[in-house]
Design an enzyme around this catalytic site. Structure first.
Site, PDB file in Angstrom:
ATOM      1  CB  CYS A   1      -5.179  -0.175  -0.379  1.00 53.63           C
ATOM      2  SG  CYS A   1      -5.831  -0.869   1.156  1.00 53.63           S
TER       3      CYS A   1
ATOM      4  CB  CYS B   1      -8.321   1.065   0.988  1.00 50.20           C
ATOM      5  SG  CYS B   1      -6.945   0.808   2.117  1.00 50.20           S
ATOM      6  CG  ASP B   2      -9.453   2.411  -2.615  1.00 47.68           C
ATOM      7  OD1 ASP B   2     -10.023   3.045  -1.707  1.00 47.68           O
ATOM      8  OD2 ASP B   2      -8.316   2.679  -3.023  1.00 47.68           O
TER       9      ASP B   2
END
Length: 309
Positions: free
Chosen positions: A135, A138-139
């Protein structure tokens, strides 16, 4: 046997949010949260910075623990077991747990989630959350000023690479074929980005590092030659698999295996059966969007029970 108002199958943002809303409505939901995958895929995310309400960020496990505690506070009953099979075609829905329990309800919410497709390389489990991610949104922030790689050849892979180029100094897009599956407009966007390098006819065969990912082993799919690519992060963008096996043959699925719902609602083709979260969503796959559909599913259940019970 007690017939419950609603059984929720699956935890994660969709399942827990559905439980919060259903419990506050006095429906006394029963939630199966799995034996090994409590909290869903989000528990593998080390830090979440884009979930509203947490300006300093929060870890995936902590966010799921707080959602669970909120659902419990309002009276949700939890069973930490996997569901082995279901019978959803009749007015009273039946659910069997892997431990042999049998349960009945007037309605069911399917929050089964999805699974990232993985490369299957030996070190994948070792570096999951320690350099290997599924992701970028997300990261990606954690790789500011570093060199990373994305594996995949579709629109999603190019979207991930483009997003990562906002943070990373260099993004290597690895694809095992000589042409992308992505749309022309996405390929044009890739070629116009000076921070993205496309590495064609290549596949990732292994990863290495000292506690965290430091390099990838690549194999040329034409010549068979191997090489090393130093990177701080690898983002796998080779697709998702919806976890719909439990209900295949009962609930109508899309050609991609996602549960088909009557959007913008969450009703499936079976009366009293609703679905929420990633198992219905091939597009967004974000914690906040999953939570939103969990809310809708609980509200749909409440209306359904008002009309039928």
């Amino acid at each position: 046997m007690k017939i419950r108002n609603v059984i929720i199958i699956g935890s994660g943002p969709a399942g827990y949010t559905a439980a919060i809303y259903a419990a506050r409505a006095g429906l006394q939901p029963l939630l199966f949260e799995s034996a090994l995958n409590v909290g869903g895929m989000l528990v593998n995310t080390s830090e979440i910075e884009n979930f509203p309400g947490f300006p300093d960020g929060i870890s995936g496990p902590e966010l799921m623990a707080q959602m669970r505690a909120q659902a419990e506070r309002f009276g949700t009953e939890f069973i930490t077991e996997d569901v082995e099979r279901v019978d959803l075609a009749h007015e009273v829905k039946r659910v069997w747990s892997a431990e042999g329990g049998e349960y009945e309800a007037w309605s069911v919410i399917l929050a089964l989630g999805s699974k990232y497709r993985q490369l299957g390389i030996p070190a994948e489990a070792t570096y999951a959350g320690k350099g290997i991610s599924w992701c970028a949104t997300c990261d990606g922030f954690f790789y500011r000023g570093k060199e990373v790689a994305v594996v995949g050849g579709g629109d999603t892979a190019i979207e991930e690479a483009t997003f990562l180029s906002r943070f990373a100094d260099k993004v290597t897009l690895i694809h095992r074929r000589d042409e992308f599956r992505a749309s022309n407009i996405m390929v044009d966007r890739l070629r116009a980005n000076p921070k993205i390098v496309a590495l064609m006819n290549s596949e990732v065969t292994d990863a290495s590092g000292d506690g965290r990912l430091a390099a990838l082993t690549l194999r040329d799919t034409v010549t068979g030659e191997t090489s090393e690519l130093p990177v701080a992060g690898l983002f796998e963008a080779i697709g998702h698999t919806p976890s719909s096996e439990l209900v295949a043959g009962q609930v109508e699925l899309t050609t991609g295996g996602y549960i088909k719902v009557a959007a913008p609602g969450t009703a499936t083709n079976l009366p009293g059966v609703f679905a929420a979260g990633d198992v219905t969503d091939p597009t967004y796959r974000q914690a906040i969007s999953a939570a939103g559909t969990g809310c809708r599913a609980a509200l749909d259940v409440e209306r359904f029970l008002d009309e039928t019970r």
